[in-house]
Design an enzyme around this catalytic site. Structure first.
Site, mmCIF file in Angstrom:
data_model
loop_
_atom_site.group_PDB
_atom_site.id
_atom_site.type_symbol
_atom_site.label_atom_id
_atom_site.label_comp_id
_atom_site.label_asym_id
_atom_site.label_seq_id
_atom_site.Cartn_x
_atom_site.Cartn_y
_atom_site.Cartn_z
ATOM 1 N N CYS A 114 0.815 -1.221 0.000
ATOM 2 C CA CYS A 114 0.000 0.000 0.000
ATOM 3 C C CYS A 114 0.850 1.273 0.000
ATOM 4 C CB CYS A 114 -0.919 0.016 1.222
ATOM 5 S SG CYS A 114 -2.076 -1.350 1.219
ATOM 6 N N HIS A 278 -3.143 7.546 1.000
ATOM 7 C CA HIS A 278 -3.573 6.163 0.754
ATOM 8 C C HIS A 278 -4.960 5.967 1.355
ATOM 9 C CE1 HIS A 278 -3.822 1.914 0.598
ATOM 10 N NE2 HIS A 278 -3.569 1.712 1.876
ATOM 11 N N ASN A 308 -10.240 -0.137 -0.347
ATOM 12 C CA ASN A 308 -8.781 -0.018 -0.343
ATOM 13 C C ASN A 308 -8.216 -0.808 -1.532
ATOM 14 O OD1 ASN A 308 -6.039 -0.219 0.150
ATOM 15 N ND2 ASN A 308 -6.236 -0.814 2.299
HETATM 16 O O1 UT7 Z 1 -3.842 -0.595 3.453
HETATM 17 C C1 UT7 Z 1 -2.914 -0.712 4.469
HETATM 18 C C2 UT7 Z 1 -3.165 -1.857 5.356
HETATM 19 N N1 UT7 Z 1 -4.430 -1.875 6.018
HETATM 20 C C3 UT7 Z 1 -4.804 -0.964 6.956
HETATM 21 O O2 UT7 Z 1 -4.161 0.041 7.180
HETATM 22 C C4 UT7 Z 1 -6.049 -1.290 7.741
HETATM 23 C C5 UT7 Z 1 -6.083 -0.519 9.020
HETATM 24 N N2 UT7 Z 1 -7.119 -1.009 9.901
HETATM 25 C C6 UT7 Z 1 -8.443 -0.770 9.718
HETATM 26 O O3 UT7 Z 1 -8.838 -0.126 8.753
HETATM 27 C C7 UT7 Z 1 -9.398 -1.269 10.764
HETATM 28 O O4 UT7 Z 1 -8.680 -1.848 11.825
HETATM 29 C C8 UT7 Z 1 -10.449 -2.313 10.256
HETATM 30 C C9 UT7 Z 1 -11.457 -1.639 9.343
HETATM 31 C C10 UT7 Z 1 -9.747 -3.425 9.478
HETATM 32 C C11 UT7 Z 1 -11.194 -2.915 11.439
HETATM 33 O O5 UT7 Z 1 -11.817 -1.871 12.173
HETATM 34 P P1 UT7 Z 1 -11.643 -1.766 13.760
HETATM 35 O O6 UT7 Z 1 -12.418 -0.604 14.159
HETATM 36 O O7 UT7 Z 1 -10.168 -1.764 14.043
HETATM 37 O O8 UT7 Z 1 -12.346 -3.079 14.254
HETATM 38 P P2 UT7 Z 1 -11.796 -4.307 15.129
HETATM 39 O O9 UT7 Z 1 -11.013 -5.243 14.270
HETATM 40 O O10 UT7 Z 1 -11.156 -3.772 16.382
HETATM 41 O O11 UT7 Z 1 -13.173 -4.993 15.529
HETATM 42 C C12 UT7 Z 1 -14.162 -4.306 16.282
HETATM 43 C C13 UT7 Z 1 -15.441 -5.136 16.309
HETATM 44 C C14 UT7 Z 1 -15.242 -6.587 16.701
HETATM 45 O O12 UT7 Z 1 -16.388 -6.984 17.446
HETATM 46 P P3 UT7 Z 1 -16.301 -7.082 19.046
HETATM 47 O O13 UT7 Z 1 -15.216 -8.074 19.305
HETATM 48 O O14 UT7 Z 1 -15.957 -5.686 19.484
HETATM 49 O O15 UT7 Z 1 -17.668 -7.522 19.381
HETATM 50 C C15 UT7 Z 1 -15.225 -7.306 15.386
HETATM 51 O O16 UT7 Z 1 -15.644 -8.650 15.512
HETATM 52 O O17 UT7 Z 1 -16.032 -5.165 14.994
HETATM 53 C C16 UT7 Z 1 -16.238 -6.523 14.598
HETATM 54 N N3 UT7 Z 1 -15.987 -6.633 13.167
HETATM 55 C C17 UT7 Z 1 -16.956 -6.583 12.230
HETATM 56 N N4 UT7 Z 1 -18.272 -6.433 12.297
HETATM 57 C C18 UT7 Z 1 -18.970 -6.417 11.148
HETATM 58 C C19 UT7 Z 1 -14.781 -6.762 12.539
HETATM 59 N N5 UT7 Z 1 -14.948 -6.798 11.206
HETATM 60 C C20 UT7 Z 1 -16.277 -6.685 10.988
HETATM 61 C C21 UT7 Z 1 -17.073 -6.660 9.826
HETATM 62 N N6 UT7 Z 1 -18.412 -6.513 9.947
HETATM 63 N N7 UT7 Z 1 -16.512 -6.747 8.591
#
Ligand code: UT7
Length: 351
Positions: A114, A278, A308
């Protein structure tokens, strides 16, 4: 005063019809509101079965060449950036150049994922300033569709297609990665600027392999990885991602590299007309913007429409900004990105 490289033509291409968040709800447990609130993404495009990263790149490159008013034969160097190459061996760059009809032109495959663009600009500028190249075609192209964790592709496009429970459960296990990535390609034609003191001004680049596991896909030939279980085999093709880890590093490191770069070049960050970031997550970019005290209009976003697209995001966004006149000759542009590696950095260019 020096003359750095500048963008003399740009183009982008995204495959097929858009896939909405609601369509993703049919193949895994997720919801539109969660995706919008956590990322800003509303839809993305996916490459078809017969479309590899090199194919998307060819379409973007044709548009960039047309924009520059150049024929493919006028390109004398290619830099191809992707994290989803057509093959593990060889890189996709040579395949791409052949498809574009310029086989024989030296082609570099770069693997900064990325964060490819700030690295590629420094490389391209070096090639031009040493006289090794005059006209460089830089492409960032991704076909992430190949690692999406469902096999029921028709269900994405047709609500009447029945869902297989096992397939749904598998996609749900990988939903963190599945909802954020989309496919597309962006291409630029780079040449030395015709004005002193303009064009590429510099990059500030960092690579920190200590956090390489934050976004990782093991090579299938690694000893000890081979397994007979078909389910585990399938999962071996889905990268693992520590989303929150990447998120925190991006928010912490990107303002530092932007400030460091501006300091090195004697540029006031407030003098930058546009920050082309990005597109990994709108919340990351909002946090970087907040830390830098920048107004929203200085950091445009198109993640809502494409998700992305990894190495594709900055070239695609820049093409849209050029074509709509949101950036224009004379503007000072800062490009910034962090991705797997971890590789990250920022570049300054006076268009
Ligand atoms: O391109 C360069 C490389 N990539 C990045 O830079 C990505 C950077 N990271 C992110 O964009 C975010 O971390 C994500 C979008 C990938 C995830 O968002 P987050 O706010 O960090 O969520 P999380 O992984 O901490 O999960 C929070 C909650 C969890 O539920 P509980 O355990 O709090 O009940 C997950 O199970 O959201 C839940 N969750 C989802 N729910 C619905 C995780 N993914 C999903 C989903 N749909 N797709």
């Amino acid at each position: 005063m020096t003359r750095g490289i500048t963008i003399v033509g740009s183009g982008h291409f995204v495959p097929g019809s858009p896939v909405s968040n609601h369509a993703l709800e049919r193949v895994m447990k997720t919801d539109h509101d969660w995706i919008v609130q956590r990322t800003g993404i509303a839809q993305r495009h996916f490459a078809a079965e017969d479309q590899a990263a090199s194919d998307l790149a060819v379409e973007a490159a044709k548009r960039a060449l047309e924009d520059a008013g150049l024929a493919p034969e006028e390109v004398d160097y290619v830099i191809f950036a992707t994290m989803t190459p057509d093959h593990l061996i060889p890189g996709a760059g040579g395949v791409f150049s052949a498809k574009l009809g310029i086989a024989g032109v030296p082609t570099l495959d770069i693997r900064q994922q990325c964060a490819a663009i700030p690295f590629a600009l420094e490389l391209a500028n070096g090639l031009v300033s040493t006289g090794a190249a005059e006209t460089i075609l830089l492409v960032g192209a991704e076909a992430h569709a190949g690692f999406m964790p469902w096999s029921n592709w028709p269900a994405l496009y047709d609500p009447k297609v029945p869902i297989d429970e096992e397939d749904f459960a598998r996609a749900t296990r990988h939903r963190g990665i599945a909802v954020v990535f989309g496919d597309g390609a962006g291409a630029w034609i780079l040449r030395a600027s015709d004005r002193e003191g303009s064009g590429f001004l510099g990059s500030k680049l960092r690579t920190d392999g200590r956090d390489a596991e934050f976004l990782r896909l093991d090579a299938p030939w690694r000893r000890g990885l081979r397994t007979e279980s078909p389910e585990v085999l399938l999962d071996q093709f889905v990268p693992s991602m520590n989303g929150p880890g990447l998120f925190k590093r991006a928010v912490r490191e990107l303002p530092k590299v932007i400030r460091g770069l501006c300091r090195d070049l004697g540029v006031d960050p407030e003098a930058v007309d546009c920050f082309v970031a990005h597109q990994a997550n709108d919340r990351i970019n909002e946090a970087v913007r907040g830390a830098m005290g920048l107004p929203a209009e200085k950091m445009p976003s198109n993640i809502a429409r494409y998700g992305n697209t990894s190495a594709g995001t900055i070239p695609i966004l820049m093409d849209e900004l050029r074509r709509t006149g949101q950036v224009k000759p004379g503007d000072l542009i800062c490009m910034l990105a962090l991705g797997a590696g971890l590789h990250y950095g920022a570049s300054l260019m006076r268009l």
